[in-house]
Scaffold this active site. Structure first.
Site, PDB file in Angstrom:
ATOM      1  N   GLU A 244     -37.248 -18.932 -15.558  1.00  0.00           N
ATOM      2  CA  GLU A 244     -37.628 -19.228 -16.943  1.00  0.00           C
ATOM      3  C   GLU A 244     -37.136 -18.104 -17.851  1.00  0.00           C
ATOM      4  O   GLU A 244     -37.155 -16.927 -17.472  1.00  0.00           O
ATOM      5  CB  GLU A 244     -39.151 -19.329 -17.012  1.00  0.00           C
ATOM      6  CG  GLU A 244     -39.733 -19.421 -18.409  1.00  0.00           C
ATOM      7  CD  GLU A 244     -41.256 -19.253 -18.430  1.00  0.00           C
ATOM      8  OE1 GLU A 244     -41.897 -19.800 -19.337  1.00  0.00           O
ATOM      9  OE2 GLU A 244     -41.808 -18.564 -17.526  1.00  0.00           O
TER      10      GLU A 244
ATOM     11  N   ASN B 137     -39.380 -23.976 -25.054  1.00  0.00           N
ATOM     12  CA  ASN B 137     -39.110 -23.237 -23.826  1.00  0.00           C
ATOM     13  C   ASN B 137     -38.429 -24.233 -22.888  1.00  0.00           C
ATOM     14  O   ASN B 137     -39.060 -25.171 -22.403  1.00  0.00           O
ATOM     15  CB  ASN B 137     -40.422 -22.716 -23.236  1.00  0.00           C
ATOM     16  CG  ASN B 137     -40.212 -21.791 -22.057  1.00  0.00           C
ATOM     17  OD1 ASN B 137     -39.194 -21.816 -21.397  1.00  0.00           O
ATOM     18  ND2 ASN B 137     -41.217 -20.973 -21.770  1.00  0.00           N
TER      19      ASN B 137
ATOM     20  N   LYS C  36     -40.686 -27.284 -21.723  1.00  0.00           N
ATOM     21  CA  LYS C  36     -42.000 -26.952 -21.170  1.00  0.00           C
ATOM     22  C   LYS C  36     -43.127 -27.624 -21.942  1.00  0.00           C
ATOM     23  O   LYS C  36     -43.219 -27.523 -23.165  1.00  0.00           O
ATOM     24  CB  LYS C  36     -42.191 -25.433 -21.173  1.00  0.00           C
ATOM     25  CG  LYS C  36     -43.450 -24.927 -20.485  1.00  0.00           C
ATOM     26  CD  LYS C  36     -43.419 -23.410 -20.445  1.00  0.00           C
ATOM     27  CE  LYS C  36     -44.615 -22.812 -19.758  1.00  0.00           C
ATOM     28  NZ  LYS C  36     -44.520 -21.325 -19.706  1.00  0.00           N
TER      29      LYS C  36
ATOM     30  N   GLU D 120     -47.062 -17.730 -26.162  1.00  0.00           N
ATOM     31  CA  GLU D 120     -46.193 -18.908 -26.067  1.00  0.00           C
ATOM     32  C   GLU D 120     -46.563 -19.975 -27.090  1.00  0.00           C
ATOM     33  O   GLU D 120     -45.696 -20.676 -27.623  1.00  0.00           O
ATOM     34  CB  GLU D 120     -46.212 -19.484 -24.657  1.00  0.00           C
ATOM     35  CG  GLU D 120     -45.500 -18.613 -23.641  1.00  0.00           C
ATOM     36  CD  GLU D 120     -45.241 -19.325 -22.332  1.00  0.00           C
ATOM     37  OE1 GLU D 120     -44.619 -20.402 -22.351  1.00  0.00           O
ATOM     38  OE2 GLU D 120     -45.676 -18.797 -21.285  1.00  0.00           O
TER      39      GLU D 120
ATOM     40  N   CYS E  61     -42.908 -22.725 -15.212  1.00  0.00           N
ATOM     41  CA  CYS E  61     -44.020 -21.782 -15.136  1.00  0.00           C
ATOM     42  C   CYS E  61     -45.390 -22.452 -15.084  1.00  0.00           C
ATOM     43  O   CYS E  61     -45.767 -23.030 -14.076  1.00  0.00           O
ATOM     44  CB  CYS E  61     -43.919 -20.787 -16.289  1.00  0.00           C
ATOM     45  SG  CYS E  61     -44.894 -19.277 -16.035  1.00  0.00           S
TER      46      CYS E  61
ATOM     47  N   ASN F 135     -42.222 -16.740 -15.297  1.00  0.00           N
ATOM     48  CA  ASN F 135     -42.437 -15.319 -15.601  1.00  0.00           C
ATOM     49  C   ASN F 135     -43.944 -15.139 -15.618  1.00  0.00           C
ATOM     50  O   ASN F 135     -44.595 -15.479 -16.618  1.00  0.00           O
ATOM     51  CB  ASN F 135     -41.901 -14.961 -16.986  1.00  0.00           C
ATOM     52  CG  ASN F 135     -40.388 -14.883 -17.100  1.00  0.00           C
ATOM     53  OD1 ASN F 135     -39.858 -14.012 -17.768  1.00  0.00           O
ATOM     54  ND2 ASN F 135     -39.681 -15.800 -16.478  1.00  0.00           N
TER      55      ASN F 135
END
Length: 309
Positions: free
Chosen positions: A46, A106, A123, A142, A168, A193
């Site tokens: 990611e 993302n 994502k 995020e 993730c 991550n």
């Protein structure tokens, strides 16, 4: 057998000051190693091109946009695409995407062996928060910098199989795997991550974090009879430690390969896509065994609502 030899290309830490060209050079070195070992596909983490920037609180839109890619490939990543095409190796990696109409996601992509992008995922399950939180040991913003993905959980016919992606925190949600499982997915590629310590629970350290990480992956793989290729960014990024934990999980939920370090490291495994068939045709034969008349709550509500007294 339909064997796809996969390289899971973990990246060690990327510091805030490190440029994309430096990172791409590291990715190409891993790609060359993978090609020498017979890989058909190399999966990177990611947000592979930069440090994990959502740990930094920013208010200037122009500063925020410096972490995003407006086109892919671009000048910085073209050498990676060119090298992958020369080697005849497909790649998958994550990055921060800014769309032409100004949306921020993302994102992860998959190419074919000719270097053409054949799949894109954005994502969906964004963790963290959107405003500075002084109660946290560190920030995880995020929700500030990304919008929830708008492409769903697609599955693509690619590389001789049925391929899917997630990113993730998506790995912790069973719906992620099941939606792809209902499309017959045979391999899920996922970059992550993950901080080594929970920012809201300091006694949840790397041992617990790795346990929950593997638990989620192994359950998703087993319950949908699919390969899962989970690739980390690892190590100390400007004083913030990422836990690593790159693994390849087979359709029985067993970890068949994992990294030993927190640096740039490649693990390789031959993945027989036909090995997914037994589970899909027996205990997880969805057509015979699923009882969707009882699953309505899964899509009709979000938060917990206890039954009436």
């Amino acid at each position: 057998m339909r064997t796809l030899t996969v390289g899971a290309a973990q990246l060690g830490p990327i510091q805030k000051a490190e440029g994309r060209q430096e990172v791409v050079a590291r990715m190409i070195a891993l790609l060359d190693d993978a090609a020498a070992k017979g890989c058909d596909l190399v999966v990177f983490p990611e947000l592979a091109l930069t440090t994990f920037f959502p740990r930094w609180y920013m208010t200037d839109p122009a500063e925020i946009d410096t972490w995003f890619e407006s086109v892919m490939p671009n000048a910085a990543t073209k050498p990676l695409f060119d090298r992958a095409r020369e080697l005849g190796v497909a790649i998958s990696f994550g990055y921060a995407e800014k769309t032409p109409d100004g949306h921020h996601f993302n994102t992860s992509i998959l190419t074919d062996k000719a270097g053409a992008i054949v799949g894109k995922y954005r994502k969906i399950h964004l963790p963290g928060h959107s405003e500075f939180d002084e109660k946290r040991a560190f920030q995880h913003l995020e929700k500030r910098y990304f919008e929830p993905g708008d492409l769903g959980f697609p599955v693509w016919h690619a590389l001789g199989g049925l391929m899917g992606m997630c990113i993730c925190n998506d790995r912790r949600w069973p719906e992620t795997y099941r939606v792809m499982g209902l499309q017959g997915v045979e391999m899920v590629m996922l970059g992550f991550n993950t901080p080594s310590v929970n920012s809201q629970k300091s006694d949840e350290g790397i041992e617990d974090r790795l346990f929950h990480h593997k638990l989620s992956l192994q359950a998703g793989a087993y319950q949908n009879s699919t390969w899962v290729i989970a690739v980390a960014k690892a190590g100390d990024e400007d004083g913030h430690h990422l836990m690593g934990g790159t693994v390849i999980v087979d359709p029985n939920g067993k970890v068949v390969a994992e990294t030993k370090t927190e640096g740039d490291e490649l693990i390789v495994h031959p993945c027989d896509l036909d090995a997914t068939r037994f589970g899909k045709e027996t205990i997880f034969d969805f057509k015979r065994h699923r009882r969707i008349e009882h699953y309505g709550l899964i899509t009709s509500q979000t938060g917990v609502e206890p039954p009436s007294v």
